[in-house]
Design a protein around this motif. Structure first.
Motif, short mmCIF file in Angstrom:
data_model
loop_
_atom_site.label_atom_id
_atom_site.label_comp_id
_atom_site.label_asym_id
_atom_site.label_seq_id
_atom_site.Cartn_x
_atom_site.Cartn_y
_atom_site.Cartn_z
N PRO A 135 -3.70 -3.49 -1.91
CA PRO A 135 -4.01 -4.78 -1.28
C PRO A 135 -5.51 -5.01 -1.16
O PRO A 135 -6.29 -4.05 -1.01
CB PRO A 135 -3.39 -4.66 0.11
CG PRO A 135 -2.40 -3.55 0.02
CD PRO A 135 -2.88 -2.63 -1.04
N GLN A 136 -5.90 -6.27 -1.20
CA GLN A 136 -7.30 -6.62 -1.01
C GLN A 136 -7.73 -6.13 0.37
O GLN A 136 -7.00 -6.29 1.35
CB GLN A 136 -7.49 -8.13 -1.10
CG GLN A 136 -8.93 -8.56 -1.03
CD GLN A 136 -9.10 -10.05 -1.26
OE1 GLN A 136 -8.16 -10.76 -1.58
NE2 GLN A 136 -10.31 -10.51 -1.09
N GLY A 137 -8.88 -5.50 0.44
CA GLY A 137 -9.37 -4.94 1.69
C GLY A 137 -9.21 -3.43 1.76
O GLY A 137 -9.69 -2.79 2.69
N THR A 138 -8.53 -2.86 0.77
CA THR A 138 -8.39 -1.41 0.71
C THR A 138 -9.74 -0.80 0.36
O THR A 138 -10.48 -1.33 -0.46
CB THR A 138 -7.35 -1.01 -0.37
OG1 THR A 138 -6.09 -1.58 -0.02
CG2 THR A 138 -7.21 0.49 -0.49
N PHE A 178 0.84 -1.20 0.00
CA PHE A 178 0.00 0.00 0.00
C PHE A 178 0.88 1.25 0.00
O PHE A 178 0.68 2.16 -0.80
CB PHE A 178 -0.93 0.01 1.22
CG PHE A 178 -1.81 1.23 1.27
CD1 PHE A 178 -3.07 1.20 0.73
CD2 PHE A 178 -1.37 2.41 1.87
CE1 PHE A 178 -3.89 2.33 0.76
CE2 PHE A 178 -2.17 3.54 1.90
CZ PHE A 178 -3.43 3.50 1.35
N ASP A 179 1.84 1.29 0.92
CA ASP A 179 2.70 2.47 1.05
C ASP A 179 3.51 2.73 -0.23
O ASP A 179 3.68 3.88 -0.62
CB ASP A 179 3.63 2.33 2.24
CG ASP A 179 2.89 2.38 3.57
OD1 ASP A 179 1.74 2.87 3.61
OD2 ASP A 179 3.46 1.93 4.58
N GLU A 180 4.00 1.69 -0.86
CA GLU A 180 4.78 1.85 -2.09
C GLU A 180 3.93 2.45 -3.21
O GLU A 180 4.36 3.35 -3.92
CB GLU A 180 5.39 0.52 -2.52
CG GLU A 180 6.54 0.08 -1.64
CD GLU A 180 7.04 -1.32 -1.94
OE1 GLU A 180 6.49 -2.00 -2.85
OE2 GLU A 180 8.00 -1.75 -1.27
N LEU A 181 2.71 1.95 -3.38
CA LEU A 181 1.83 2.48 -4.42
C LEU A 181 1.42 3.92 -4.09
O LEU A 181 1.40 4.78 -4.97
CB LEU A 181 0.61 1.60 -4.61
CG LEU A 181 -0.35 1.99 -5.73
CD1 LEU A 181 0.37 2.16 -7.07
CD2 LEU A 181 -1.47 0.97 -5.86
N ALA A 182 1.14 4.18 -2.82
CA ALA A 182 0.79 5.54 -2.41
C ALA A 182 1.93 6.51 -2.73
O ALA A 182 1.70 7.62 -3.22
CB ALA A 182 0.44 5.57 -0.92
N CYS A 183 3.16 6.10 -2.47
CA CYS A 183 4.33 6.94 -2.77
C CYS A 183 4.48 7.17 -4.27
O CYS A 183 4.84 8.27 -4.70
CB CYS A 183 5.59 6.33 -2.19
SG CYS A 183 5.72 6.48 -0.39
N TYR A 228 -6.10 1.59 3.98
CA TYR A 228 -5.87 0.17 4.25
C TYR A 228 -5.25 0.05 5.63
O TYR A 228 -4.14 0.55 5.87
CB TYR A 228 -4.95 -0.45 3.20
CG TYR A 228 -4.67 -1.91 3.46
CD1 TYR A 228 -5.64 -2.88 3.20
CD2 TYR A 228 -3.46 -2.33 3.98
CE1 TYR A 228 -5.39 -4.22 3.45
CE2 TYR A 228 -3.20 -3.66 4.23
CZ TYR A 228 -4.17 -4.61 3.96
OH TYR A 228 -3.94 -5.94 4.23
N ARG A 229 -5.97 -0.55 6.56
CA ARG A 229 -5.48 -0.83 7.91
C ARG A 229 -4.83 0.38 8.58
O ARG A 229 -3.73 0.30 9.14
CB ARG A 229 -4.51 -2.01 7.91
CG ARG A 229 -5.17 -3.32 7.57
CD ARG A 229 -4.18 -4.47 7.68
NE ARG A 229 -4.86 -5.72 7.53
CZ ARG A 229 -5.15 -6.55 8.54
NH1 ARG A 229 -4.82 -6.25 9.77
NH2 ARG A 229 -5.77 -7.68 8.30
#
Length: 91
Positions: A46-49, A13-18, A69-70
């Motif tokens: 990720p699934q659940g986002t 998640f963090d990598e895609l957000a960056c 996500y989480r």
């Protein structure tokens, strides 16, 4: 070797957000909220986002979206300029 699945997904998640924050012009190209929900790159999270968006369809010139996500989030605000924030929500 054990892999922490949750940590791996948070990293994804963090990598895609960056990536989105670094190159918004590659990702933020919407004419309507419907276009946002159809964006193929949303499926890379990720699934659940979860994600929500406001603006555009109701005639507004501003577009806002939040992707989470989480507890990790990506906030996108498109008005006169694009403003993107990434972070972790305080519990």
């Amino acid at each position: 070797m054990l892999i922490d699945f949750v940590q791996h997904q948070l990293q994804k998640f963090d990598e895609l957000a960056c990536q989105i924050q670094a190159e918004p012009e590659k990702y933020i190209t919407f004419d309507s909220v419907s276009d946002f929900y159809k964006a193929a790159w949303l499926q890379d999270f990720p699934q659940g986002t979860t994600w929500t968006a406001t603006g555009l369809d109701d005639g507004a010139e501003q577009f806002d979206a939040i992707i989470e996500y989480r507890g990790h989030f990506l906030s996108i605000c498109c008005a006169e300029k694009i403003v993107i924030h990434c972070g972790i929500r305080a519990e």
